[in-house]
Enzyme design. Structure first.
Site, PDB file in Angstrom:
ATOM      1  N   LYS A 171      20.384  29.337 -12.391  1.00 16.97           N
ATOM      2  CA  LYS A 171      20.907  30.695 -12.474  1.00 16.97           C
ATOM      3  C   LYS A 171      20.385  31.492 -11.273  1.00 16.97           C
ATOM      4  O   LYS A 171      19.359  31.112 -10.697  1.00 16.97           O
ATOM      5  CB  LYS A 171      20.522  31.358 -13.803  1.00 16.97           C
ATOM      6  CG  LYS A 171      19.087  31.847 -13.908  1.00 16.97           C
ATOM      7  CD  LYS A 171      18.879  32.566 -15.238  1.00 16.97           C
ATOM      8  CE  LYS A 171      17.508  33.191 -15.327  1.00 16.97           C
ATOM      9  NZ  LYS A 171      17.300  34.375 -14.518  1.00 16.97           N
ATOM     10  N   HIS A 201      16.085  27.743 -18.250  1.00 23.24           N
ATOM     11  CA  HIS A 201      14.830  27.094 -18.664  1.00 23.24           C
ATOM     12  C   HIS A 201      14.380  27.529 -20.055  1.00 23.24           C
ATOM     13  O   HIS A 201      13.602  26.826 -20.701  1.00 23.24           O
ATOM     14  CB  HIS A 201      13.722  27.337 -17.630  1.00 23.24           C
ATOM     15  CG  HIS A 201      13.130  28.701 -17.665  1.00 23.24           C
ATOM     16  ND1 HIS A 201      13.666  29.766 -16.981  1.00 23.24           N
ATOM     17  CD2 HIS A 201      12.025  29.177 -18.296  1.00 23.24           C
ATOM     18  CE1 HIS A 201      12.931  30.838 -17.195  1.00 23.24           C
ATOM     19  NE2 HIS A 201      11.933  30.519 -17.987  1.00 23.24           N
ATOM     20  N   TYR A 202      14.891  28.666 -20.564  1.00 20.42           N
ATOM     21  CA  TYR A 202      14.501  29.078 -21.915  1.00 20.42           C
ATOM     22  C   TYR A 202      14.985  28.086 -22.970  1.00 20.42           C
ATOM     23  O   TYR A 202      14.373  27.952 -24.038  1.00 20.42           O
ATOM     24  CB  TYR A 202      15.005  30.498 -22.210  1.00 20.42           C
ATOM     25  CG  TYR A 202      13.851  31.453 -22.281  1.00 20.42           C
ATOM     26  CD1 TYR A 202      13.111  31.738 -21.130  1.00 20.42           C
ATOM     27  CD2 TYR A 202      13.438  32.008 -23.476  1.00 20.42           C
ATOM     28  CE1 TYR A 202      12.012  32.557 -21.185  1.00 20.42           C
ATOM     29  CE2 TYR A 202      12.335  32.834 -23.539  1.00 20.42           C
ATOM     30  CZ  TYR A 202      11.628  33.099 -22.392  1.00 20.42           C
ATOM     31  OH  TYR A 202      10.517  33.894 -22.449  1.00 20.42           O
ATOM     32  N   HIS A 263      18.924  34.353 -21.175  1.00 22.57           N
ATOM     33  CA  HIS A 263      17.866  33.913 -22.094  1.00 22.57           C
ATOM     34  C   HIS A 263      18.071  34.455 -23.510  1.00 22.57           C
ATOM     35  O   HIS A 263      18.074  33.700 -24.492  1.00 22.57           O
ATOM     36  CB  HIS A 263      16.493  34.380 -21.596  1.00 22.57           C
ATOM     37  CG  HIS A 263      16.115  33.862 -20.246  1.00 22.57           C
ATOM     38  ND1 HIS A 263      16.640  32.714 -19.712  1.00 22.57           N
ATOM     39  CD2 HIS A 263      15.236  34.335 -19.318  1.00 22.57           C
ATOM     40  CE1 HIS A 263      16.109  32.503 -18.518  1.00 22.57           C
ATOM     41  NE2 HIS A 263      15.268  33.470 -18.262  1.00 22.57           N
ATOM     42  N   ARG A 357      16.040  43.121 -26.553  1.00 23.84           N
ATOM     43  CA  ARG A 357      15.120  43.982 -25.785  1.00 23.84           C
ATOM     44  C   ARG A 357      14.427  43.146 -24.720  1.00 23.84           C
ATOM     45  O   ARG A 357      13.901  42.068 -25.012  1.00 23.84           O
ATOM     46  CB  ARG A 357      14.039  44.588 -26.678  1.00 23.84           C
ATOM     47  CG  ARG A 357      14.511  45.491 -27.780  1.00 23.84           C
ATOM     48  CD  ARG A 357      13.326  46.158 -28.454  1.00 23.84           C
ATOM     49  NE  ARG A 357      12.312  45.181 -28.878  1.00 23.84           N
ATOM     50  CZ  ARG A 357      11.081  45.496 -29.267  1.00 23.84           C
ATOM     51  NH1 ARG A 357      10.702  46.757 -29.271  1.00 23.84           N
ATOM     52  NH2 ARG A 357      10.231  44.566 -29.657  1.00 23.84           N
ATOM     53  N   ARG A 365       2.695  40.271 -23.007  1.00 25.80           N
ATOM     54  CA  ARG A 365       3.609  39.157 -22.711  1.00 25.80           C
ATOM     55  C   ARG A 365       4.070  38.585 -24.043  1.00 25.80           C
ATOM     56  O   ARG A 365       3.260  38.151 -24.849  1.00 25.80           O
ATOM     57  CB  ARG A 365       2.890  38.086 -21.895  1.00 25.80           C
ATOM     58  CG  ARG A 365       3.712  36.815 -21.664  1.00 25.80           C
ATOM     59  CD  ARG A 365       2.966  35.843 -20.763  1.00 25.80           C
ATOM     60  NE  ARG A 365       3.691  34.586 -20.604  1.00 25.80           N
ATOM     61  CZ  ARG A 365       3.395  33.450 -21.220  1.00 25.80           C
ATOM     62  NH1 ARG A 365       2.340  33.397 -22.045  1.00 25.80           N
ATOM     63  NH2 ARG A 365       4.096  32.359 -21.015  1.00 25.80           N
ATOM     64  N   ASP A 421       1.784  31.372 -42.272  1.00 25.21           N
ATOM     65  CA  ASP A 421       1.634  31.237 -40.822  1.00 25.21           C
ATOM     66  C   ASP A 421       1.576  29.781 -40.381  1.00 25.21           C
ATOM     67  O   ASP A 421       0.803  28.988 -40.919  1.00 25.21           O
ATOM     68  CB  ASP A 421       0.348  31.970 -40.397  1.00 25.21           C
ATOM     69  CG  ASP A 421      -0.043  31.680 -38.965  1.00 25.21           C
ATOM     70  OD1 ASP A 421       0.851  31.634 -38.109  1.00 25.21           O
ATOM     71  OD2 ASP A 421      -1.246  31.501 -38.710  1.00 25.21           O
TER      72      ASP A 421
END
Length: 515
Positions: A171, A201-202, A263, A357, A365, A421
């Site tokens: 891309k 790559h995502y 992505h 978003r 991050r 979790d």
């Protein structure tokens, strides 16, 4: 329950090798030539050469594989090695293997629009062991401006006559629907669709690939994965740093073209798609295209654009705003943050907002998919219950967790927020998750296109965003300023609230392994 014994890298790679060798798609006995077009560039240095080294080190490439670098710069293999080896993460024990790797490397200098240069490249490949019969993989680590000349010369001069040929395209795949169609039509006139690997790559990331398994291998999610139970879906991509001297390139595209249109939209497809007939590449991509066709063009009323400004109380780069980057054009209105709401207009998702978003210079991050469920009907706990959420954290610290209500411990009979979790770092100790590029390049060797973008996917993705992008390019609206290190413009939070997202601000995740 017996404690799980962690497998070493050698054992994991051994199992994978065995699977590869037993399959029909991995041509272990054939000679392969991996050609890096643009071998002198940053992408080749930081990603492609390290990835090919990791696959070679772990025995995941066919044994007779050669790597050929091609670029305009007059370089040697030693020059390529000096540039790329700092990114290889080589241990002392791996040094002998590294020498073997570079012994299989070569480099050819040439122009991108000169047929004579490609004839020289082809002669060089033919001279390698079994070179004329070898399977050839061309990685185009190049700006799109040279794609047409490069692909034309590859197809006319450098194709293997008896082995297979595949090209990997990076891309951006155009700037809008028209330019993307023009590029796709050109490449499709030279190569079949099964030879073209458009890499995002995502789609190689562990948790993005896990979305299909979570959805379609677990009975518990099927009945609740719809508009009756899910209030909204939030797809987030946040970076804690700005452009830092690389704003000139970013300014050409902006955050929507750079992240949202590819992505985040790909992750949306994996959340919203129906169960495919199989895990065959085209069965999966057929379902993704169906989702995209159900999404209308994004409306400007459902979009918030932002641009970061320096933080007066910050340190270092945080004191600089986007416009302080010397490579950014003076007075640029390019957005470094965007929030947009899309709707999938089908029976499963009608009315459910998908909130996308993404932004630079934010407070953390993070990349994640968050499904917020509707309120429990017939509340008996006096409005003390919060909405359930299922979160798939893509990065950092890959995890799947569910926010849910439980009884507060002790003498109380009040509900309290807690979680179920699965943090990969705790459950799968010592298992090194492969880099996204490792998965994807290995997929190309195997001929699997499941995690690559098909031409009709690309066309539908650009259809959704092109009217908005043209309006932004034409009118140049002033983006809302937000401080470096913040959550982004408050207007984005207001947009999310308006379409139905409830932010409680009361939940604090506690790592149970650190109690």
């Amino acid at each position: 329950m017996a404690e799980q014994v962690a497998l070493s890298r050698t054992q994991v790679c051994g199992i994978l090798r065995e699977e590869l060798y037993q399959g029909d798609a991995f041509h272990q006995a054939d000679t392969h030539i991996f050609i890096i077009m643009g071998a002198s560039g940053d992408l080749a240095k930081k990603k492609i050469y390290p990835t090919i080294w990791w696959l070679f080190r772990d025995g995941l490439l066919p044994e007779d594989t050669f790597i050929v670098g091609y670029a305009r710069s007059r370089l040697t293999v030693d020059d390529i090695r000096k540039q790329s080896e700092p990114f290889f993460k080589v241990t002392p024990e791996e040094r002998p293997k590294l020498e073997e790797f570079f012994a299989r490397n070569s480099y050819v200098a040439g122009q991108y629009d000169d047929p004579a240069s490609y004839k020289h490249l082809n002669s060089h490949m033919n001279a390698l062991h079994q070179g004329m019969q070898a399977n050839r993989l061309f990685y185009l680590a190049l700006p799109p401006t040279v794609y047409e000349a490069v692909t034309k010369n590859i197809q006319e001069i450098c194709m293997s006559q008896t082995g297979w040929n595949r090209i990997i395209v990076e891309k951006p795949f155009g700037r809008d629907l028209q330019s993307s169609n023009q590029l796709s039509n050109h490449i499709s006139s030279l190569f079949r669709e099964d030879q073209i690997y458009r890499i995002d790559h995502y789609l190689g990331k562990e948790m993005v690939q896990n979305l299909m398994v979570l959805r379609f291998a677990n009975r518990i999610f099927g009945p609740i994965w719809n508009r009756d139970n899910i209030a909204c879906v939030i797809l987030t991509f946040k970076e804690p740093f700005g452009t830092e001297g690389r704003g000139g390139y970013f300014d050409e595209f902006g955050i929507i073209r750079d992240v949202m249109q590819n992505h985040l939209l790909q992750m949306l497809c994996l959340v919203a798609m129906e169960k495919p007939a199989s895990t065959d590449s085209d069965d999966v991509r057929d379902e993704k295209v169906k989702v995209l066709k159900c999404i209308s063009e994004v409306e400007t009323d459902n979009v918030v654009l932002g641009q970061y400004v320096g933080n007066p109380s910050g340190e270092g780069e945080a004191t600089n705003g986007y416009l302080d980057d010397p490579t950014v054009p003076h007075g640029s209105t390019t957005a470094t943050f965007a929030a947009a709401v899309l709707y999938v207009e089908n029976e499963r998702w009608d009315g459910v907002p998908f909130i996308l978003r993404c932004g630079k210079a934010l407070n953390e991050r993070k990349a994640e998919v968050r499904l917020q469920f509707r309120d429990v009907a017939g509340d008996i706990f006096h409005q003390q219950c919060k909405r359930n959420e299922l979160v798939i954290r893509v990065q950092p610290n890959e995890a799947v967790y569910t926010k849910m209500m439980t009884k507060k411990p002790g003498m109380f009979f009040n509900p309290e927020e807690s979680e179920l979790d699965l943090t990969y770092g705790n459950r799968y100790k010592n298992v090194k998750l492969p880099d996204a590029y490792e998965r994807l390049i290995l997929d190309v060797f195997c001929g699997s296109q499941m995690h690559f973008v098909r031409s009709d996917e690309l066309r539908e993705a650009w259809r959704i965003f092109t009217p908005l992008l043209h309006k932004i390019d034409r009118e140049k609206p002033q983006p809302i300023p937000y401080v470096y290190g913040s959550r982004g413009p408050t207007e984005a939070d207001e947009l999310m609230k308006r379409v139905g997202f409830q932010y409680e601000g009361t939940y604090k995740w506690v790592n149970p392994h650190k109690l």
